[in-house]
Design a protein around this motif. Sequence first.
Motif, PDB file in Angstrom:
ATOM      1  N   LEU A 103      12.422  82.356  52.572  1.00 36.84           N
ATOM      2  CA  LEU A 103      13.281  82.383  53.495  1.00 36.84           C
ATOM      3  C   LEU A 103      14.588  83.290  53.520  1.00 36.84           C
ATOM      4  CD1 LEU A 103      13.186  78.464  54.415  1.00 36.84           C
ATOM      5  CD2 LEU A 103      12.841  80.158  55.975  1.00 36.84           C
ATOM      6  N   ALA A 104      14.944  82.972  52.389  1.00 33.30           N
ATOM      7  CA  ALA A 104      16.242  84.031  51.769  1.00 33.30           C
ATOM      8  C   ALA A 104      15.852  85.635  52.049  1.00 33.30           C
ATOM      9  CB  ALA A 104      16.600  83.835  50.458  1.00 33.30           C
ATOM     10  N   GLN A 105      14.651  85.749  51.490  1.00 33.61           N
ATOM     11  CA  GLN A 105      14.018  87.139  51.600  1.00 33.61           C
ATOM     12  C   GLN A 105      13.764  87.625  53.013  1.00 33.61           C
ATOM     13  OE1 GLN A 105      10.162  87.807  49.690  1.00 33.61           O
ATOM     14  NE2 GLN A 105      10.818  89.583  48.723  1.00 33.61           N
ATOM     15  N   PHE A 106      13.357  86.637  53.757  1.00 29.19           N
ATOM     16  CA  PHE A 106      13.121  87.092  55.166  1.00 29.19           C
ATOM     17  C   PHE A 106      14.395  87.276  55.795  1.00 29.19           C
ATOM     18  CE2 PHE A 106      10.859  86.956  59.028  1.00 29.19           C
ATOM     19  CZ  PHE A 106      12.024  86.356  60.107  1.00 29.19           C
ATOM     20  N   PHE A 107      15.484  86.763  55.382  1.00 32.10           N
ATOM     21  CA  PHE A 107      16.981  86.840  55.995  1.00 32.10           C
ATOM     22  C   PHE A 107      17.675  88.049  55.227  1.00 32.10           C
ATOM     23  CE2 PHE A 107      16.682  84.151  59.608  1.00 32.10           C
ATOM     24  CZ  PHE A 107      16.195  82.836  59.218  1.00 32.10           C
ATOM     25  N   GLU A 108      17.014  88.315  54.310  1.00 30.82           N
ATOM     26  CA  GLU A 108      17.786  89.413  53.334  1.00 30.82           C
ATOM     27  C   GLU A 108      18.927  88.926  52.862  1.00 30.82           C
ATOM     28  OE1 GLU A 108      17.813  93.270  55.798  1.00 30.82           O
ATOM     29  OE2 GLU A 108      15.573  93.326  55.648  1.00 30.82           O
ATOM     30  N   LYS A 109      19.246  87.786  52.360  1.00 30.64           N
ATOM     31  CA  LYS A 109      20.327  86.992  51.985  1.00 30.64           C
ATOM     32  C   LYS A 109      19.763  86.581  50.501  1.00 30.64           C
ATOM     33  CE  LYS A 109      22.729  87.534  55.791  1.00 30.64           C
ATOM     34  NZ  LYS A 109      24.279  88.295  56.121  1.00 30.64           N
ATOM     35  N   SER A 110      20.752  86.054  50.009  1.00 32.02           N
ATOM     36  CA  SER A 110      20.509  85.251  48.636  1.00 32.02           C
ATOM     37  C   SER A 110      20.288  83.875  49.150  1.00 32.02           C
ATOM     38  CB  SER A 110      21.922  85.502  47.790  1.00 32.02           C
ATOM     39  OG  SER A 110      22.943  84.574  48.351  1.00 32.02           O
ATOM     40  N   VAL A 111      19.593  83.091  48.136  1.00 27.81           N
ATOM     41  CA  VAL A 111      19.221  81.691  48.362  1.00 27.81           C
ATOM     42  C   VAL A 111      20.545  80.813  48.672  1.00 27.81           C
ATOM     43  CG1 VAL A 111      18.520  79.485  47.552  1.00 27.81           C
ATOM     44  CG2 VAL A 111      17.237  81.729  47.230  1.00 27.81           C
ATOM     45  N   GLU A 112      21.844  81.433  47.909  1.00 33.23           N
ATOM     46  CA  GLU A 112      23.101  80.694  47.978  1.00 33.23           C
ATOM     47  C   GLU A 112      23.634  80.975  49.329  1.00 33.23           C
ATOM     48  OE1 GLU A 112      21.880  81.102  43.755  1.00 33.23           O
ATOM     49  OE2 GLU A 112      22.180  82.428  45.459  1.00 33.23           O
ATOM     50  N   GLU A 113      23.395  82.037  50.019  1.00 27.53           N
ATOM     51  CA  GLU A 113      23.914  82.251  51.400  1.00 27.53           C
ATOM     52  C   GLU A 113      23.106  81.586  52.387  1.00 27.53           C
ATOM     53  OE1 GLU A 113      23.450  86.573  50.689  1.00 27.53           O
ATOM     54  OE2 GLU A 113      25.555  86.767  51.577  1.00 27.53           O
ATOM     55  N   VAL A 114      21.713  81.169  52.280  1.00 28.76           N
ATOM     56  CA  VAL A 114      21.009  80.844  53.249  1.00 28.76           C
ATOM     57  C   VAL A 114      21.207  79.027  53.132  1.00 28.76           C
ATOM     58  CG1 VAL A 114      18.844  80.030  54.015  1.00 28.76           C
ATOM     59  CG2 VAL A 114      19.474  82.394  53.457  1.00 28.76           C
ATOM     60  N   PHE A 115      21.242  78.359  51.868  1.00 26.49           N
ATOM     61  CA  PHE A 115      21.324  77.162  51.775  1.00 26.49           C
ATOM     62  C   PHE A 115      22.495  76.752  50.852  1.00 26.49           C
ATOM     63  CE2 PHE A 115      17.135  76.433  53.114  1.00 26.49           C
ATOM     64  CZ  PHE A 115      16.538  77.680  52.737  1.00 26.49           C
ATOM     65  N   HIS A 116      23.134  75.580  51.002  1.00 29.87           N
ATOM     66  CA  HIS A 116      24.181  74.720  50.276  1.00 29.87           C
ATOM     67  C   HIS A 116      23.687  73.447  49.786  1.00 29.87           C
ATOM     68  CE1 HIS A 116      24.698  72.789  54.149  1.00 29.87           C
ATOM     69  NE2 HIS A 116      25.166  71.778  53.392  1.00 29.87           N
ATOM     70  N   ARG A 170      18.963  82.568  61.959  1.00 32.47           N
ATOM     71  CA  ARG A 170      17.731  82.614  62.866  1.00 32.47           C
ATOM     72  C   ARG A 170      18.179  83.090  64.175  1.00 32.47           C
ATOM     73  NH1 ARG A 170      15.656  79.372  66.268  1.00 32.47           N
ATOM     74  NH2 ARG A 170      16.754  77.706  65.612  1.00 32.47           N
ATOM     75  N   ARG A 171      19.268  82.313  64.682  1.00 35.70           N
ATOM     76  CA  ARG A 171      19.778  82.860  66.002  1.00 35.70           C
ATOM     77  C   ARG A 171      20.286  84.147  65.992  1.00 35.70           C
ATOM     78  NH1 ARG A 171      22.119  76.631  67.782  1.00 35.70           N
ATOM     79  NH2 ARG A 171      20.409  76.167  68.551  1.00 35.70           N
ATOM     80  N   MET A 172      21.025  84.420  65.072  1.00 37.50           N
ATOM     81  CA  MET A 172      21.820  85.838  64.986  1.00 37.50           C
ATOM     82  C   MET A 172      20.705  87.047  65.002  1.00 37.50           C
ATOM     83  SD  MET A 172      24.513  85.322  61.954  1.00 37.50           S
ATOM     84  CE  MET A 172      24.429  86.886  61.483  1.00 37.50           C
ATOM     85  N   GLN A 173      19.516  86.635  64.706  1.00 41.45           N
ATOM     86  CA  GLN A 173      18.284  87.512  64.728  1.00 41.45           C
ATOM     87  C   GLN A 173      17.430  87.266  65.764  1.00 41.45           C
ATOM     88  OE1 GLN A 173      16.154  88.425  60.957  1.00 41.45           O
ATOM     89  NE2 GLN A 173      17.673  88.306  59.600  1.00 41.45           N
TER      90      GLN A 173
END
Lengths: 62, 136
Positions: free
Chosen positions: A44-57, A5-8
């Motif tokens: 959330l993953a779609q918003f950041f254009e990442k996979s779920v695994e990249e956003v959450f652990h 979020r901060r990166m964006q």
Amino acid sequence: MRELRRMQNISQGQLAAALEVSRQTINSIETERYTPSLPLALALAQFFEKSVEEVFHVNGSR
Amino acid sequence: MSTGPVSRRRGVSCSRWFMPAFSVALGVIMLAAMWIGGHPASGFGALGVMSAVGVVFLFGGRSETIRGLRGDGRDERFAMIDLKATAAAGVVVILAVIIAFLIEVAKGHSGNPYSWLGAIAGLAYTIAIGALRWRS
């Protein structure tokens, strides 16, 4: 997720508004006090254009 | 399962006016009931209290708790909080009914109406478990 979020350069409120949840929900997710549902996690993953695994652990995952 | 945008609940009950109006309406009903029972002064007191609750709901929008109780500030996290809070309140009430029943029985009374309340609670819980299990 906070780092993404901060990166964006967007606030919790802006992210919450984009996903139609409350700011407190975003804060709770970032502080790991609340685990989002699968639809919200995917959104959330779609918003950041990442996979779920990249956003959450998952804590303690093997 | 939908993977589209997550959205908050919509509908009449999620309008910021619903809970204030409901509070006042409940106050009016309580006034009517107490008036019929011969206690109009208590009824006006109840209406005053419920009207004050309605005002808090209407103007307490800065608080997430108030917005969640009101309905317009709910998302999935608050829905989960609501569910857990409802369950906790249910457990407290059931415990109070059980304790009250035991006290009444220990006094030599029949235990009514607590025995009926406890039976209704147990039956409702069992039916809910069965229905939710069948649906899932």
